[in-house]
Design a protein around this motif. Structure first.
Motif, PDB file in Angstrom:
ATOM      1  N   VAL A  36      63.803  -5.005  48.988  1.00 33.36           N
ATOM      2  CA  VAL A  36      65.188  -5.479  49.013  1.00 33.36           C
ATOM      3  C   VAL A  36      65.730  -5.572  47.593  1.00 33.36           C
ATOM      4  O   VAL A  36      65.040  -6.041  46.678  1.00 33.36           O
ATOM      5  CB  VAL A  36      65.272  -6.860  49.694  1.00 33.36           C
ATOM      6  N   ILE A  57      66.571  -1.585  50.827  1.00 31.66           N
ATOM      7  CA  ILE A  57      67.528  -2.427  51.543  1.00 31.66           C
ATOM      8  C   ILE A  57      68.433  -3.078  50.494  1.00 31.66           C
ATOM      9  O   ILE A  57      67.988  -3.954  49.745  1.00 31.66           O
ATOM     10  CB  ILE A  57      66.803  -3.505  52.359  1.00 31.66           C
ATOM     11  N   ARG A  59      71.484  -5.385  49.387  1.00 33.30           N
ATOM     12  CA  ARG A  59      72.347  -6.490  49.798  1.00 33.30           C
ATOM     13  C   ARG A  59      73.239  -6.853  48.622  1.00 33.30           C
ATOM     14  O   ARG A  59      72.740  -7.047  47.504  1.00 33.30           O
ATOM     15  CB  ARG A  59      71.529  -7.716  50.208  1.00 33.30           C
ATOM     16  N   VAL A  92      61.328  -8.173  46.738  1.00 30.14           N
ATOM     17  CA  VAL A  92      62.740  -8.482  46.511  1.00 30.14           C
ATOM     18  C   VAL A  92      63.007  -8.488  45.019  1.00 30.14           C
ATOM     19  O   VAL A  92      62.267  -9.108  44.249  1.00 30.14           O
ATOM     20  CB  VAL A  92      63.123  -9.858  47.097  1.00 30.14           C
TER      21      VAL A  92
END
Length: 305
Positions: A36, A57, A59, A92
């Motif tokens: 992420v 991913i 965001r 992340v």
């Protein structure tokens, strides 16, 4: 990995940022780990230019880090989803807001400390890179204290000797509105008296109906917490301009020592945590900490913080 591996890295150039983040993410993708990115627009663009969109991913950092309680809730939901699908490790990269990005730091410093507990159950490797070109020195010091691990160089993952468990001793920063004489200033008030005083004081201020309700609720909740869990005397103050209200409640106690207080919900009826969590979900800014005057909870609602 069986738990949360919380790591920071410092960089001073775009290339140095990429040197930390790109191999970190590429190794995760090669291992089949959900990876992420929740960074600023600039850093996201740098990573997209190298990695593209396949497998990563993305965001928006501004959405993921809108406020600490929201960030924790959102990440925990994401981590539960992937572990339920069988992920044995996740990665992340996130840009946590700070004053160099135009955000107040106190509650994000508490977020960095709380993350060590809030995500402890999940097999996540979290990398929090900080740009030394824009991050204030006092923020960098808090970052060192709140991260158990540090990437001293790209690929060099070490135990951080500067890590200290618990809350960082972040200095309290009074709001600019506090330079004026408070519109309300009372000692040892009851919650009902505060609600009446606040309702009268905010008439004529350009707040939404929800905003006005949030001010009254916040004032009542913080005073109740101070009277119930703090040490007398409890002092309540309120400042306001045309569109914003700041409330501060000070007692002589030490305040909660749990980094999670206010950032996650609690069902304990004897705890201050549930009310403070609601404040973190409704107020535009919440600051909690001790200084020479005592332990102060201050909130800001409306306008610009």
């Amino acid at each position: 990995m069986t738990g949360f591996f919380h790591e920071t890295a410092f960089y001073g150039t775009d290339d140095a940022f990429l040197a930390h983040a790109v191999p970190f993410l590429e190794n995760g993708l090669r291992a089949g780990e959900p990876s992420v990115v929740a960074c600023t627009e600039q850093n996201t663009a740098l990573l997209r230019a190298v990695l593209g969109s396949t497998g990563v991913i993305y965001r928006p950092g501004a959405d993921q880090y809108s406020r600490p309680s929201e960030a924790i809730s959102s990440y925990r939901e994401l981590f539960r989803e992937y572990t339920a699908d069988g992920a044995r490790q996740m990665r992340v990269v996130g840009d946590v807001p700070h004053p160099g990005m135009g955000a107040p730091w106190d509650w994000w410093a508490r977020y960095e400390a709380a993350a060590n507990l809030a995500y402890a159950e999940f097999p996540v490797w979290g990398l929090c890179p900080y740009d030394t070109r824009t991050t204030p020195a006092e923020v960098l010091a808090d970052v060192v204290r709140t991260h158990p691990n540090i990437a001293t160089a790209p690929g060099a993952h070490e135990v951080n000797p500067g890590y200290r468990e618990g809350l960082a001793a972040t200095a309290q920063v009074p709001d600019v509105l506090e330079r004026a004489v408070p519109a309300v200033d009372v000692v040892a008030p009851s919650a009902s008296a505060v609600r009446e005083a606040v309702s009268a004081a905010i008439r004529g201020i350009d707040l939404t109906e929800d905003g006005a309700h949030d001010v009254v609720y916040a004032a009542s909740e913080i005073v109740t917490n101070g009277l119930t869990h703090g040490v007398a005397p409890v002092r309540f103050r309120l400042w306001a301009d045309e569109s914003r209200v700041v409330v501060a409640v000070t007692d002589q106690g030490s305040g909660p020592s749990d980094p999670l207080t206010g950032l996650v919900p609690t069902t304990e009826t004897l705890s201050a945590g549930l009310g403070l969590w609601i404040l973190h979900r409704t107020c535009d800014y919440v600051s909690m900490g001790r200084d020479a005057d005592g332990f102060t909870v201050r909130v800001s609602i409306g306008g610009q913080t």
